[in-house]
Structures are given as structure tokens and as C-alpha cells.
Scaffold this active site. Sequence first.
Site, PDB file in Angstrom:
ATOM      1  CD  GLU A  85      -8.888  -0.123  17.684  1.00 14.73           C
ATOM      2  OE1 GLU A  85      -9.979   0.433  17.507  1.00 14.73           O
ATOM      3  OE2 GLU A  85      -8.710  -1.352  17.526  1.00 14.73           O
ATOM      4  CD  GLU A 126     -11.720  -4.012  23.830  1.00 12.37           C
ATOM      5  OE1 GLU A 126     -12.593  -4.613  23.216  1.00 12.37           O
ATOM      6  OE2 GLU A 126     -11.229  -2.944  23.424  1.00 12.37           O
ATOM      7  CG  HIS A 157     -10.964   0.934  22.037  1.00 17.22           C
ATOM      8  ND1 HIS A 157      -9.941   0.666  21.164  1.00 17.22           N
ATOM      9  CD2 HIS A 157     -11.792  -0.139  21.998  1.00 17.22           C
ATOM     10  CE1 HIS A 157     -10.146  -0.530  20.618  1.00 17.22           C
ATOM     11  NE2 HIS A 157     -11.267  -1.033  21.107  1.00 17.22           N
ATOM     12  CG  ASN A 182     -15.739  -0.464  19.057  1.00 25.88           C
ATOM     13  OD1 ASN A 182     -16.130   0.468  18.354  1.00 25.88           O
ATOM     14  ND2 ASN A 182     -14.535  -0.489  19.605  1.00 25.88           N
ATOM     15  CD1 TRP A 183     -20.846  -1.934  14.597  1.00 29.60           C
ATOM     16  CD2 TRP A 183     -21.745  -0.336  13.297  1.00 29.60           C
ATOM     17  NE1 TRP A 183     -22.090  -2.367  14.210  1.00 29.60           N
ATOM     18  CE2 TRP A 183     -22.662  -1.408  13.401  1.00 29.60           C
ATOM     19  CE3 TRP A 183     -22.095   0.776  12.545  1.00 29.60           C
ATOM     20  CZ2 TRP A 183     -23.900  -1.388  12.762  1.00 29.60           C
ATOM     21  CZ3 TRP A 183     -23.334   0.790  11.918  1.00 29.60           C
ATOM     22  CH2 TRP A 183     -24.224  -0.280  12.024  1.00 29.60           C
ATOM     23  CE  LYS A 184     -12.318  -2.177  17.174  1.00 28.84           C
ATOM     24  NZ  LYS A 184     -11.073  -2.905  17.280  1.00 28.84           N
TER      25      LYS A 184
HETATM   26  P1  13P Z   1     -11.920  -7.107  17.322  1.00 30.54           P
HETATM   27  O1  13P Z   1     -13.121  -7.879  17.813  1.00 30.54           O
HETATM   28  O2  13P Z   1     -12.005  -6.691  15.896  1.00 30.54           O
HETATM   29  O3  13P Z   1     -10.645  -7.797  17.691  1.00 30.54           O
HETATM   30  O4  13P Z   1     -11.919  -5.733  18.135  1.00 30.54           O
HETATM   31  C1  13P Z   1     -12.037  -5.782  19.516  1.00 30.54           C
HETATM   32  C2  13P Z   1     -12.226  -4.424  20.020  1.00 30.54           C
HETATM   33  O5  13P Z   1     -11.331  -3.587  19.939  1.00 30.54           O
HETATM   34  C3  13P Z   1     -13.536  -4.091  20.587  1.00 30.54           C
HETATM   35  O6  13P Z   1     -13.527  -2.834  21.192  1.00 30.54           O
END
Ligand code: 13P
Length: 263
Positions: free
Chosen positions: A97, A171, A95, A9-11
Site C-alpha cells: 500500500e 504479501e 508494504h 497490521n491495523w493500517k
Molecule cells: P488483509 O489481511 O486485510 O488482506 O491485509 C493484509 C496485509 O496487507 C497485511 O499487511
Amino acid sequence: MRKPLVVGNWKLNGRLAENKNRILALAEAVKNITQVEVGLCLPYVYLFQAQQLLANTGMLWGAQNVSQFVQGAYTACISAEMLAEFGCHLVIVGHSERRHYTAENSQKAVIRIQRAVDAGITPIYCIGETQAEHAAGVAKKVIAAQLSALLGLDELSLQKIFALGLVVAYEPVWAIGTGQAAIPAFVQEMHVFIRRLLAQYDSHFAANVRIIYGGSVSLDNAQSLFAMPDVDGALVGRASLNVDTFAGICAIASQQAVVQSHV
Ligand code: 13P
């Protein structure tokens, strides 16, 4: 046997030039990994690049969210049909976020899951408790509520979602981006809990659904996480931005899949 799935997940990261190198190098690095499905979820504007660069590689790719609306006056929304027309295989939904920054909730996420499935895209439904909920000892209660939004759907909708291979990503919010993944035994316990909840609806589906873990997955902890029998892969944030690291995590998942196939 559930085939592990490791998705990056590149966000909110990327630039056209660097993406090109990263995507091509990754495709090359994982091309012989057949025991694991490898995917990338990118910002919308880079989906075209993924479509072009990942064609015929066997890697999966997709988006980080999808609208709950189908079409019409919904400025800035991207529909599941649009993603499907583009060729997306995957979409992340719910997600933490999104829940935190844009007030997405499980009810909306479940509509998005339905939209994705109607368009033929595999949704990755993210669930997990916050730090405060974890500290208060209500993690399972939170997870159960997030899943009940899904399991409250009518029979036909659920069958469709399960048939398309819904993926659940556990998560824990407190582990995301902290460098401190949850300990494997705790992750296993939560994944078993999730699987049992799903089994109340459909035991066959529950046995086959992939429950992947997300939250500071790294080269250091991948082995111990993937050794857990109910951890069917990972949703990887920061570590997916480095090709060697991400490919290394995929390779560890693959080795573990081989070990488990002999158990
Ligand atoms: P990190 O691996 O940076 O903790 O992020 C996890 C995440 O939110 C994957 O969707």
C-alpha cells in the site's frame, strides 16, 4: 526451529477508546500463547497507547513505516531513532500500500530497513507481486528483484540486518484485502523460493529467517497456511481488528508450532 510470528497490521484504523479495549482484550487473550510471538503495528499516533498498554505483556508492537531520513528538514517523517526511543520492537517496511499510494520502492525500503536495524528495531520487509504480474506469470521475477535490492547491500550491512532478525513478509498484492488468500501450496512454493534466494547469500540466515504470509489471512484459512513448513507466521490486516479472530489465528499458529516441533 523458527518461532512463528503473527503480527496485526491495523493500517489506517483505530480510535483511542476502541483501541484501549481491543489492545487490552488481545493481550489477555494471547497471554498464554508462548509458542508464537504476537505483535501489533499501529498508526503512529497510537504508539503511545501501545507503549502504555502493552508494557510487560510480552507482546511486540511497532509502526507501519519509518523514514529513510535520520533527521532534518523532512516534514511529516518519523525516524527510526524516534521509534526506538519510544520502545517500538517492529516496523513494517515496503508494504504494497505504501508502494502503491506513495511510490515507495524496494531501494527506499532497503534504506528504511537499514535505519530500523541501526536503531535496533526489527524490520518486516514486505514483498509481493501485483495481480497483473501474477497473471503474467512473473511473480518469482518480481520477488527476486525486490529481494535483490536487499541482497545488493554490502556485507557488513547485511550481517547487521540478518543479526537483528529481519522478517520477510510475502504479501501477494492480489490477495490483500480481497478475502481470497493465496492457496497454501502456492504460498509454500513462494516461501521456499524466497528462502533459496536468501540462501545464496547466507545459508544459515536463510534457514533461520522468518518468512511470514500476508493477504486475507482468516480463521478459516490459518490452519492450512500455517501447516506449510515454510510459513513462519502471518501479517494480518483486516482480521487483526477483531480480537477473537486475531487471537484465534494466533492460537492456531501456536497449535501448529507444537505439531511441527514433534515432526
Ligand atoms: P488483509 O489481511 O486485510 O488482506 O491485509 C493484509 C496485509 O496487507 C497485511 O499487511
